[in-house]
Scaffold this active site. Structure first.
Site, PDB file in Angstrom:
ATOM      1  N   VAL A 145       0.750  -1.229   0.140  1.00 27.96           N
ATOM      2  CA  VAL A 145      -0.185   0.073   0.018  1.00 27.96           C
ATOM      3  C   VAL A 145       0.797   1.125   0.029  1.00 27.96           C
ATOM      4  O   VAL A 145       1.849   0.955   0.643  1.00 27.96           O
ATOM      5  CB  VAL A 145      -1.092  -0.101   1.359  1.00 27.96           C
ATOM      6  N   CYS A 146       0.611   2.221  -0.719  1.00 24.00           N
ATOM      7  CA  CYS A 146       1.047   3.550  -0.828  1.00 24.00           C
ATOM      8  C   CYS A 146      -0.118   4.545  -0.668  1.00 24.00           C
ATOM      9  O   CYS A 146      -1.238   4.480  -0.146  1.00 24.00           O
ATOM     10  CB  CYS A 146       1.923   3.686  -2.013  1.00 24.00           C
ATOM     11  N   GLY A 147      -0.015   5.805  -1.031  1.00 21.63           N
ATOM     12  CA  GLY A 147      -0.971   6.794  -1.048  1.00 21.63           C
ATOM     13  C   GLY A 147      -1.955   6.780  -2.002  1.00 21.63           C
ATOM     14  O   GLY A 147      -3.129   6.867  -1.952  1.00 21.63           O
ATOM     15  N   MET A 174      -3.703   4.342   0.601  1.00 24.89           N
ATOM     16  CA  MET A 174      -4.173   5.062   1.863  1.00 24.89           C
ATOM     17  C   MET A 174      -5.293   6.151   1.450  1.00 24.89           C
ATOM     18  O   MET A 174      -6.325   6.441   2.474  1.00 24.89           O
ATOM     19  CB  MET A 174      -3.130   5.242   2.569  1.00 24.89           C
TER      20      MET A 174
END
Length: 185
Positions: A145-147, A174
Site C-alpha cells: 500500500v502507498c498513497g 491509503m
C-alpha cells in the site's frame, strides 16, 4: 512505463513497473540497477523519447530500445506473461481480518506513515526497499500500500522480481482507505 492497472493485467516476467509521469526519474534512480541494459514497454510509443531523456538525466545510459507494438505484440507472439494481483481497500480490510498469514507493506514516506497507517503494517519507504527486502517475510501473501497505488505498483513489481509469489497492490492506496473511513493507527 505503463499504468499500474495495465501492468497488473499483464506484464513480462521480472519487469519493473514505473508508470510514466513526473516521478519516473526519481523512482528509476531508486529501483533500477545501473549495471543492466534497459528495454522499455509503453502503451504509447510517443512517450518513449521523453522516458529515455528522463532516464539519461539520472544516469541510465544503456537504454537499448522499446517493445514495438507494446505488450500486445508480446502477448500475440506467445511469450510468457505475469500478472499482479490487485485489491480494493474493502477487500484488504476483509483479508486482514480473516488471514493471519498476511504481510501489509506500507511504502509511503515517514510523514505519510505518521499521519495514519493500517494496524500491523510494516513500514519500508519504497526508495529503500531493495536495501531492506530481507525484512519482509517470504512464503506468505504480501499486500503493498502507498498513497494511491502508484508507488505500491513499483514496489510490488520489485518484490515479484525478488521471488515473492503472492503479491498484491492496493488500488487507491491509503487515500481510498481513509476515504472509506477504514481504521488507521
Amino acid at each position: 512505463v505503463r499504468s499500474k492497472e495495465s501492468f497488473a493485467a499483464a506484464h513480462i516476467p521480472n519487469a519493473i513497473n514505473i508508470p510514466f509521469g513526473d516521478n519516473l526519474p526519481t523512482w528509476a534512480g531508486w529501483v533500477l540497477p545501473y549495471d543492466r541494459p534497459i528495454l522499455l514497454i509503453s502503451d504509447d510509443a510517443s512517450q518513449v523519447e521523453q522516458v529515455v531523456t528522463h532516464l539519461l538525466r539520472v544516469g541510465f545510459d544503456d537504454v537499448q530500445g522499446y517493445l514495438e507494438g507494446g505488450i500486445g505484440s508480446w502477448e500475440t507472439s506467445g511469450y510468457e506473461l505475469s500478472t499482479l494481483h490487485t485489491l480494493s481497500v474493502h477487500d484488504l480490510d476483509k483479508k486482514r481480518k480473516s488471514e493471519k498469514q498476511l504481510t501489509i507493506l506500507d511504502v509511503r514516506t515517514e510523514k505519510e506513515w505518521s499521519d495514519g497507517h493500517i494496524e500491523d503494517a510494516i513500514h519500508i519507504h519504497g526508495g529503500t526497499l531493495q536495501d531492506r527486502v530481507d525484512e519482509i517475510p517470504k512464503g506468505k501473501p504480501v499486500v503493498v500500500v502507498c498513497g494511491s497505488g502508484y508507488r505500491a505498483s513499483i514496489a510490488s513489481s520489485f518484490l515479484q522480481r525478488e521471488g515473492f509469489e503472492d503479491v498484491s497492490n492496493v488500488l487507491g492506496g491509503m487515500s481510498a482507505w481513509k476515504a472509506a473511513k477504514l481504521p488507521t493507527t
